[in-house]
Design a protein around this motif. Structure first.
Motif, PDB file in Angstrom:
ATOM      1  N   PRO A  84      29.755 -46.499  27.162  1.00 51.16           N
ATOM      2  CA  PRO A  84      30.507 -47.313  28.129  1.00 51.16           C
ATOM      3  C   PRO A  84      31.795 -47.885  27.529  1.00 51.16           C
ATOM      4  O   PRO A  84      32.825 -47.949  28.193  1.00 51.16           O
ATOM      5  CB  PRO A  84      29.533 -48.433  28.498  1.00 51.16           C
ATOM      6  CG  PRO A  84      28.184 -47.876  28.225  1.00 51.16           C
ATOM      7  CD  PRO A  84      28.374 -46.990  27.022  1.00 51.16           C
ATOM      8  N   ARG A  85      31.740 -48.285  26.261  1.00 53.82           N
ATOM      9  CA  ARG A  85      32.949 -48.795  25.589  1.00 53.82           C
ATOM     10  C   ARG A  85      33.996 -47.703  25.486  1.00 53.82           C
ATOM     11  O   ARG A  85      35.179 -47.946  25.695  1.00 53.82           O
ATOM     12  CB  ARG A  85      32.572 -49.309  24.200  1.00 53.82           C
ATOM     13  CG  ARG A  85      33.761 -49.833  23.410  1.00 53.82           C
ATOM     14  CD  ARG A  85      33.312 -50.875  22.435  1.00 53.82           C
ATOM     15  NE  ARG A  85      34.237 -51.276  21.434  1.00 53.82           N
ATOM     16  CZ  ARG A  85      35.526 -51.557  21.583  1.00 53.82           C
ATOM     17  NH1 ARG A  85      36.101 -51.439  22.731  1.00 53.82           N
ATOM     18  NH2 ARG A  85      36.266 -51.956  20.572  1.00 53.82           N
ATOM     19  N   ALA A  86      33.562 -46.485  25.155  1.00 55.83           N
ATOM     20  CA  ALA A  86      34.491 -45.356  25.069  1.00 55.83           C
ATOM     21  C   ALA A  86      35.111 -45.092  26.437  1.00 55.83           C
ATOM     22  O   ALA A  86      36.329 -44.885  26.552  1.00 55.83           O
ATOM     23  CB  ALA A  86      33.768 -44.115  24.554  1.00 55.83           C
ATOM     24  N   ALA A  87      34.297 -45.111  27.473  1.00 54.59           N
ATOM     25  CA  ALA A  87      34.803 -44.857  28.828  1.00 54.59           C
ATOM     26  C   ALA A  87      35.814 -45.926  29.241  1.00 54.59           C
ATOM     27  O   ALA A  87      36.828 -45.611  29.879  1.00 54.59           O
ATOM     28  CB  ALA A  87      33.645 -44.799  29.818  1.00 54.59           C
ATOM     29  N   ASP A  88      35.556 -47.181  28.868  1.00 48.54           N
ATOM     30  CA  ASP A  88      36.479 -48.269  29.196  1.00 48.54           C
ATOM     31  C   ASP A  88      37.848 -48.071  28.562  1.00 48.54           C
ATOM     32  O   ASP A  88      38.853 -48.543  29.087  1.00 48.54           O
ATOM     33  CB  ASP A  88      35.917 -49.620  28.745  1.00 48.54           C
ATOM     34  CG  ASP A  88      34.794 -50.113  29.640  1.00 48.54           C
ATOM     35  OD1 ASP A  88      34.606 -49.566  30.744  1.00 48.54           O
ATOM     36  OD2 ASP A  88      34.090 -51.062  29.218  1.00 48.54           O
ATOM     37  N   THR A  89      37.896 -47.401  27.418  1.00 51.93           N
ATOM     38  CA  THR A  89      39.160 -47.184  26.724  1.00 51.93           C
ATOM     39  C   THR A  89      39.685 -45.766  26.917  1.00 51.93           C
ATOM     40  O   THR A  89      40.629 -45.358  26.245  1.00 51.93           O
ATOM     41  CB  THR A  89      39.006 -47.473  25.211  1.00 51.93           C
ATOM     42  OG1 THR A  89      37.994 -46.624  24.667  1.00 51.93           O
ATOM     43  CG2 THR A  89      38.640 -48.928  24.965  1.00 51.93           C
ATOM     44  N   ALA A  90      39.054 -45.009  27.827  1.00 52.56           N
ATOM     45  CA  ALA A  90      39.463 -43.638  28.141  1.00 52.56           C
ATOM     46  C   ALA A  90      39.450 -42.725  26.918  1.00 52.56           C
ATOM     47  O   ALA A  90      40.319 -41.880  26.735  1.00 52.56           O
ATOM     48  CB  ALA A  90      40.840 -43.628  28.824  1.00 52.56           C
ATOM     49  N   VAL A  91      38.438 -42.911  26.076  1.00 53.07           N
ATOM     50  CA  VAL A  91      38.261 -42.075  24.891  1.00 53.07           C
ATOM     51  C   VAL A  91      36.965 -41.291  25.062  1.00 53.07           C
ATOM     52  O   VAL A  91      35.951 -41.841  25.476  1.00 53.07           O
ATOM     53  CB  VAL A  91      38.203 -42.935  23.605  1.00 53.07           C
ATOM     54  CG1 VAL A  91      37.846 -42.089  22.390  1.00 53.07           C
ATOM     55  CG2 VAL A  91      39.524 -43.654  23.383  1.00 53.07           C
ATOM     56  N   SER A  92      37.015 -40.022  24.749  1.00 53.78           N
ATOM     57  CA  SER A  92      35.821 -39.179  24.809  1.00 53.78           C
ATOM     58  C   SER A  92      35.001 -39.405  23.544  1.00 53.78           C
ATOM     59  O   SER A  92      35.522 -39.328  22.438  1.00 53.78           O
ATOM     60  CB  SER A  92      36.243 -37.708  24.913  1.00 53.78           C
ATOM     61  OG  SER A  92      35.137 -36.867  24.754  1.00 53.78           O
ATOM     62  N   GLY A 129      42.055 -39.599  23.848  1.00 50.28           N
ATOM     63  CA  GLY A 129      41.634 -38.997  22.586  1.00 50.28           C
ATOM     64  C   GLY A 129      40.137 -38.759  22.545  1.00 50.28           C
ATOM     65  O   GLY A 129      39.408 -38.997  23.502  1.00 50.28           O
ATOM     66  N   ARG A 130      39.674 -38.323  21.387  1.00 47.77           N
ATOM     67  CA  ARG A 130      38.268 -37.964  21.234  1.00 47.77           C
ATOM     68  C   ARG A 130      37.735 -38.456  19.889  1.00 47.77           C
ATOM     69  O   ARG A 130      38.395 -38.330  18.859  1.00 47.77           O
ATOM     70  CB  ARG A 130      38.125 -36.446  21.321  1.00 47.77           C
ATOM     71  CG  ARG A 130      36.725 -35.949  21.071  1.00 47.77           C
ATOM     72  CD  ARG A 130      36.615 -34.472  21.326  1.00 47.77           C
ATOM     73  NE  ARG A 130      37.325 -33.730  20.305  1.00 47.77           N
ATOM     74  CZ  ARG A 130      37.110 -32.457  20.015  1.00 47.77           C
ATOM     75  NH1 ARG A 130      36.221 -31.771  20.701  1.00 47.77           N
ATOM     76  NH2 ARG A 130      37.786 -31.843  19.067  1.00 47.77           N
ATOM     77  N   VAL A 131      36.525 -39.002  19.919  1.00 47.50           N
ATOM     78  CA  VAL A 131      35.795 -39.378  18.713  1.00 47.50           C
ATOM     79  C   VAL A 131      34.535 -38.525  18.699  1.00 47.50           C
ATOM     80  O   VAL A 131      33.798 -38.479  19.677  1.00 47.50           O
ATOM     81  CB  VAL A 131      35.430 -40.885  18.708  1.00 47.50           C
ATOM     82  CG1 VAL A 131      34.495 -41.210  17.562  1.00 47.50           C
ATOM     83  CG2 VAL A 131      36.684 -41.733  18.651  1.00 47.50           C
ATOM     84  N   ARG A 132      34.316 -37.831  17.583  1.00 49.17           N
ATOM     85  CA  ARG A 132      33.130 -36.975  17.441  1.00 49.17           C
ATOM     86  C   ARG A 132      32.264 -37.489  16.307  1.00 49.17           C
ATOM     87  O   ARG A 132      32.758 -37.713  15.206  1.00 49.17           O
ATOM     88  CB  ARG A 132      33.544 -35.535  17.152  1.00 49.17           C
ATOM     89  CG  ARG A 132      34.247 -34.879  18.326  1.00 49.17           C
ATOM     90  CD  ARG A 132      34.813 -33.519  17.997  1.00 49.17           C
ATOM     91  NE  ARG A 132      33.784 -32.612  17.520  1.00 49.17           N
ATOM     92  CZ  ARG A 132      34.016 -31.633  16.645  1.00 49.17           C
ATOM     93  NH1 ARG A 132      35.221 -31.446  16.155  1.00 49.17           N
ATOM     94  NH2 ARG A 132      33.045 -30.835  16.272  1.00 49.17           N
TER      95      ARG A 132
END
Length: 142
Positions: A84-92, A129-132
């Protein structure tokens, strides 16, 4: 002061965990609500464990419990809890984890480390962007 904060935080997280469990027992839940309650419970348990660890350190105890930790499941859990935090910041936020990874150590410390690294990566990543989170093992001893 750290002991007091840890104690109060542990109490609050214990209450959250209790209420989430009560909500789950109160009736038929749709799949999304049941899953959300599972995530709330997992977050509360993790926070409670961290608060207890902080309380032990504040009281002078440095002996942590050691256990076998399913790292594969833990990485997936951290990714799901922070989604949810990632979605709030538009990060995958993606987790690609080899099944069956395990280590022996403190689960609370490993959760804290993975959580902080992932959260820092999310903070440092621009929208879009994306965090893996990648997890793989080897039979080699180094």
């Amino acid at each position: 002061m750290a002991a007091g904060v840890s104690h109060e935080l542990g109490n609050a997280l214990g209450a959250i965990l209790g209420w989430a469990r009560l909500a789950r027992r109160r009736g038929t839940l749709d799949e999304a609500t049941d899953h959300a309650l599972s995530l709330i419970e997992a977050s509360a348990r993790g926070g409670y464990s961290t608060a207890r660890h902080m309380l032990e350190v504040a009281s002078g105890s440095t002996v942590g419990s050691r256990e076998v930790i399913d790292v594969s499941a833990l990485i997936d859990e951290v990714a799901e809890l922070l989604s949810p935090r990632a979605a709030d910041t538009a990060v995958s936020l993606e987790a690609e984890v080899e099944p069956g990874l395990a280590v022996c150590g403190s689960r609370a410390r490993l959760v804290t480390m993975l959580w902080n690294l992932t959260q820092n990566a999310l903070d440092a990543t621009a929208p879009g962007g994306r965090v893996r989170l990648l997890g793989s093992g080897s039979d080699e001893v180094v």
